[in-house]
Structures are given as structure tokens and as C-alpha cells.
Design a protein around this motif. Structure first.
Motif, short mmCIF file in Angstrom:
data_model
loop_
_atom_site.label_atom_id
_atom_site.label_comp_id
_atom_site.label_asym_id
_atom_site.label_seq_id
_atom_site.Cartn_x
_atom_site.Cartn_y
_atom_site.Cartn_z
N MET A 117 10.34 16.39 31.54
CA MET A 117 11.02 17.64 31.86
C MET A 117 12.36 17.34 32.52
O MET A 117 12.47 16.47 33.39
N VAL A 118 13.39 18.07 32.10
CA VAL A 118 14.72 17.99 32.69
C VAL A 118 15.04 19.34 33.32
O VAL A 118 14.96 20.37 32.66
N PHE A 119 15.41 19.30 34.60
CA PHE A 119 15.64 20.53 35.35
C PHE A 119 17.12 20.91 35.36
O PHE A 119 18.00 20.10 35.09
N GLN A 120 17.37 22.15 35.73
CA GLN A 120 18.74 22.66 35.81
C GLN A 120 19.57 21.88 36.83
O GLN A 120 20.75 21.61 36.62
N ALA A 121 18.95 21.50 37.95
CA ALA A 121 19.69 20.90 39.07
C ALA A 121 19.62 19.38 39.08
O ALA A 121 19.78 18.77 40.14
N TYR A 122 19.36 18.76 37.92
CA TYR A 122 19.34 17.30 37.76
C TYR A 122 18.17 16.64 38.48
O TYR A 122 17.42 15.87 37.90
N ALA A 123 18.02 16.91 39.81
CA ALA A 123 16.91 16.38 40.61
C ALA A 123 16.87 14.85 40.61
O ALA A 123 15.80 14.25 40.62
N LEU A 124 18.04 14.21 40.61
CA LEU A 124 18.08 12.75 40.73
C LEU A 124 17.87 12.36 42.20
O LEU A 124 18.20 13.11 43.11
N VAL A 156 21.39 4.42 39.23
CA VAL A 156 21.05 4.95 37.91
C VAL A 156 19.83 4.24 37.33
O VAL A 156 18.89 4.88 36.83
N ALA A 157 19.82 2.92 37.38
CA ALA A 157 18.71 2.16 36.81
C ALA A 157 17.39 2.52 37.47
O ALA A 157 16.37 2.72 36.78
N ASP A 158 17.39 2.64 38.81
CA ASP A 158 16.14 2.96 39.51
C ASP A 158 15.69 4.38 39.25
O ASP A 158 14.50 4.66 39.17
N ASN A 159 16.66 5.31 39.09
CA ASN A 159 16.29 6.68 38.73
C ASN A 159 15.61 6.73 37.37
O ASN A 159 14.57 7.37 37.21
N VAL A 160 16.19 6.04 36.40
CA VAL A 160 15.62 6.05 35.04
C VAL A 160 14.26 5.37 35.02
O VAL A 160 13.34 5.80 34.31
N ALA A 161 14.10 4.33 35.84
CA ALA A 161 12.85 3.56 35.85
C ALA A 161 11.75 4.18 36.69
O ALA A 161 10.61 3.70 36.67
N PHE A 162 12.07 5.25 37.42
CA PHE A 162 11.12 5.78 38.41
C PHE A 162 9.76 6.10 37.80
O PHE A 162 8.71 5.68 38.30
N GLY A 163 9.74 6.88 36.72
CA GLY A 163 8.48 7.26 36.10
C GLY A 163 7.71 6.06 35.56
O GLY A 163 6.47 6.03 35.60
N TYR A 186 26.13 1.45 33.45
CA TYR A 186 26.17 2.30 34.64
C TYR A 186 24.98 2.04 35.58
O TYR A 186 24.76 2.79 36.52
N ASN A 187 24.24 0.98 35.34
CA ASN A 187 22.98 0.72 36.07
C ASN A 187 23.10 0.83 37.57
O ASN A 187 22.23 1.41 38.24
N LYS A 188 24.16 0.27 38.15
CA LYS A 188 24.25 0.15 39.60
C LYS A 188 24.96 1.33 40.27
O LYS A 188 25.09 1.35 41.50
N ARG A 189 25.41 2.27 39.48
CA ARG A 189 26.08 3.42 40.08
C ARG A 189 25.06 4.38 40.69
O ARG A 189 23.91 4.47 40.23
N TYR A 190 25.53 5.14 41.68
CA TYR A 190 24.68 6.14 42.34
C TYR A 190 25.07 7.54 41.85
O TYR A 190 26.21 7.74 41.36
N PRO A 191 24.16 8.50 41.99
CA PRO A 191 24.45 9.85 41.48
C PRO A 191 25.78 10.42 41.95
O PRO A 191 26.48 11.08 41.17
N GLY A 231 28.00 16.00 34.03
CA GLY A 231 27.46 15.68 32.71
C GLY A 231 26.76 14.33 32.68
O GLY A 231 25.72 14.18 32.03
N GLN A 232 27.32 13.36 33.38
CA GLN A 232 26.68 12.04 33.44
C GLN A 232 25.35 12.11 34.21
O GLN A 232 24.36 11.47 33.80
N GLN A 233 25.31 12.88 35.29
CA GLN A 233 24.06 13.03 36.03
C GLN A 233 22.98 13.65 35.14
O GLN A 233 21.82 13.24 35.18
N GLN A 234 23.37 14.63 34.33
CA GLN A 234 22.38 15.27 33.48
C GLN A 234 21.91 14.32 32.38
O GLN A 234 20.75 14.36 31.96
N ARG A 235 22.77 13.43 31.91
CA ARG A 235 22.35 12.41 30.96
C ARG A 235 21.32 11.47 31.58
O ARG A 235 20.35 11.07 30.94
#
Length: 354
Positions: free
Chosen positions: A81-88, A94-101, A128-133, A139-143
Motif C-alpha cells: 500500500m502507498v499512502f497519500q502522505a508518503y509515510a517514509l 532511501v535504501a533502508d526505507n525500501v528494505a524495511f518490509g 539514491y541509496n544513501k539519501r534521506y527523505p 515526486g521522488q519521495q513518492q517513488r
């Protein structure tokens, strides 16, 4: 349709004494991109949250791939699920956010890293692995939020108005990217939006909702050109509504502000002298009389709106008026305000509203 991949069976949802979903039945095929479209408060997000497991139906069932998931917890459903408010997570890159699940699911470090790289490449953010939200655009945050939802390889993707916080140009670009990714993965997707253009441009089918009820389900072409209810006709796209009177029912003859016209069809149970409401889209109205247009009306130009490649005119017929779209031709200026013009309509483009 073959055996549905997602089936919503007689769902009712109440919050206390307030019923927000009234016995909804829907069936979606595997790999379909479905949009739930409607005004705020119509129940579309509530349905999405019930599919995800964040809300439980008061009555009814939700079936995915032949299995009843109505009583399963969200983490048991294999749904992203992707929410309206990104919820990062702001403290994770970036890498840790994507890997969280994946980490929560116990996926090993090496496999997690490979999957993160795969997802970032998929969404166009490789490197973009090491960048923070806070270092990313909206648009990048939603990606990144999309990549996080897709990383565990869910069997279904839910999108809750994911583009509404973005500016118009980014919204158009990102919705096209989401659609391309969805087609590439073949994942069944349910997309919630109140934006008609958004739903019409990317959906296989659209579910138009109003006050907890389903008004119509159909392909974008059907929803736009053949609305089945007054609500759908008025909610989706710009609409001309014309009040007319049947002057001779057997010959389908009507009067619009004293001007005669003949409709292509008229229900057999409508009698002469009956008032009726007609609807048609602005693009179905033309200036002058092009070939094939069989209804001609005369009126006065009351508005001229320049919209770039299209000019929208408003022509007053009397108590009725119609909007029409004409292409911007640099060599031919549009009619002036208060100019008398003739407009033409193909009778087969006119719908009778119930």
C-alpha cells in the motif's frame, strides 16, 4: 471475466450508527488497474482500507485469489500500500526505507540489498541509496514509497490518492510512470482518486462511487461517453445539460428553447408534452454544420475561454446554454462575445438523463 482475482462480496461498513458502505459488490481480474473514483466522503478510501485490512467490514467478504481474507491481519495479506502522505521513515535513508518490509519479513541482508537495487532501478532512482527523505522532492519521495510497497513482491498494490500532494506537472509524469511499472509487473492495482482526468488516463476500469454506493463500473471510454446515471454524467468530465420538451413522441421530435430537433432514440413510454433532460459533452457540439450533424441550433456567444490548443465557447440558446470546444486555429479567430452563431450536434451523441 474469468474467475476474479479480487472479489468484494456484499460489503457493508458502519461506524456506529452511520453506514458508509452500502452492500458493495465488485470483482477485479488479475493484473487489472482499477480506479475508485468519487468525491470526498463517498467511501472509496474505506473500501481500500478494508482490502488492506486496516478496517474490517461490518458484513460481507473480501476474497483474493480464491481465499477469504476478510479476517486476516494486514501483514498476512501480501498486499502493498502507498499512502497519500508518503509515510517514509525520516531517520532512514532511501535504501533502508525500501528494505524495511523485507527486513521485517526476515529476508537476508544480501537478498535485501539486491532487491533494493532492483527497486531503485525500477523507479528511476538508482544511486539514491544513501539519501534521506528530506533530500528528495515530493515526486521522488513518492517513488521511494512505491518501491517500498513493491519490494516484498506483494500480490496486489493499493494506492490511496498518492499524487494529490504533488504539483500538476509532476502528477501527470508520475501517474504515467506508475502505470508503466504496473504493466511491467502485471500486478493487480486498486487506485483511489477524486481526479477524473487521472482515473480516465490510466485505468483499465473505473468504479464511480457516490455516498457509499457504486454508481457505475466500466472502461474509461464507457464511463465518459455512456454514463448510466445522472451522477456519473455530471461528475465525470464537463457536461452540457439541456432541458427540452417532447413535441411529438412517435417521431422523436423535441423543442429546445423553441427550436425543433429530432432525437436518434426516445423511450417508448415517454409521451408528447413531457419535459426531458438531455446531456452531451462539449466536444460533441460544433460550430456551423460539419458533415453528419443532424441537429442545428442558433444562439449567442456568451463566453470565450482560451485553453491553449482548445478554445471553449459558451453559447446561450435561451434558457439553455451549451459549452463547445473548438481547436485553436491561428488563422481563424474564434467568434466574438455576443455574436450570433449556429451550432450543430449529432443526435446519436445526445443522452437522455434519468
Amino acid at each position: 471475466m474469468a474467475e476474479p482475482f479480487l472479489q468484494i462480496d456484499s460489503i457493508v461498513k458502519k461506524f456506529g450508527e452511520n453506514t458508509v458502505i452500502h452492500g458493495v459488490d465488485l470483482a477485479f481480474a488479475k493484473g487489472e488497474f482499477i480506479s475508485l473514483l468519487g468525491p470526498s466522503g463517498c467511501g472509496k478510501t474505506t473500501i481500500l482500507r478494508m482490502i488492506a485490512g486496516f478496517e474490517r467490514p461490518t458484513t460481507g467478504r473480501i476474497i483474493v485469489d480464491g481465499k477469504d481474507i476478510t479476517d486476516l491481519n494486514p501483514n498476512q495479506r501480501k498486499i502493498g500500500m502507498v499512502f497519500q502522505a508518503y509515510a517514509l521513515f525520516p531517520n532512514m535513508n532511501v535504501a533502508d526505507n525500501v528494505a524495511f518490509g523485507l527486513k521485517v519479513a526476515g529476508v537476508g541482508k544480501e537478498e535485501r540489498s539486491a532487491r533494493v537495487e532492483e527497486m531503485l532501478k525500477l523507479i528511476g532512482l538508482a544511486g539514491y541509496n544513501k539519501r534521506y527523505p528530506f533530500e528528495l522532492s515530493g515526486g521522488q519521495q513518492q517513488r521511494v514509497a512505491l518501491a517500498r510497497a513493491l519490494a516484498p513482491r506483494p500480490r496486489m498494490l493499493l494506492l490511496d490518492e498518492p499524487l494529490s500532494a504533488l504539483d500538476a506537472k509532476i502528477r501527470v509524469s508520475l501517474r504515467q510512470e506508475i502505470r508503466a511499472i504496473q504493466r511491467d509487473l502485471g500486478i493487480t492495482t486498486v487506485f483511489v482518486t477524486h481526479d477524473q482526468e487521472e482515473a480516465l488516463s490510466i485505468s483499465d476500469r473505473i468504479v464511480v462511487m457516490n455516498a457509499g454506493h457504486v454508481e457505475q463500473v466500466g472502461a474509461p471510454f464507457e464511463i465518459y461517453n455512456r454514463p448510466q446515471t445522472r451522477f456519473v454524467a455530471q461528475f465525470v468530465g464537463t457536461l452540457n445539460t439541456i432541458e427540452a420538451t417532447v413535441t411529438d413522441a412517435p417521431s422523436r421530435r423535441i423543442s429546445i428553447d423553441g427550436q425543433d430537433a429530432v432525437l436518434a432514440t426516445l423511450p417508448a413510454d415517454i409521451a408528447t408534452n413531457t419535459p426531458i433532460s438531455l446531456t452531451l459533452r462539449p466536444e460533441a457540439v460544433s460550430l456551423g454544420k460539419p458533415n453528419g450533424q443532424d441537429i442545428e441550433l442558433e444562439g449567442t456567444v456568451s463566453e470565450v475561454n482560451f485553453l491553449g490548443s482548445v478554445i471553449r465557447l459558451r453559447v446561450d440558446l435561451g434558457r439553455n446554454s451549451v459549452n463547445l470546444d473548438t481547436f485553436n486555429d491561428q488563422r481563424t479567430p474564434p467568434p466574438a462575445l455576443n455574436e450570433r452563431v449556429r451550432v450543430s450536434i449529432n443526435s446519436s451523441d445526445v443522452l437522455l438523463l434519468n
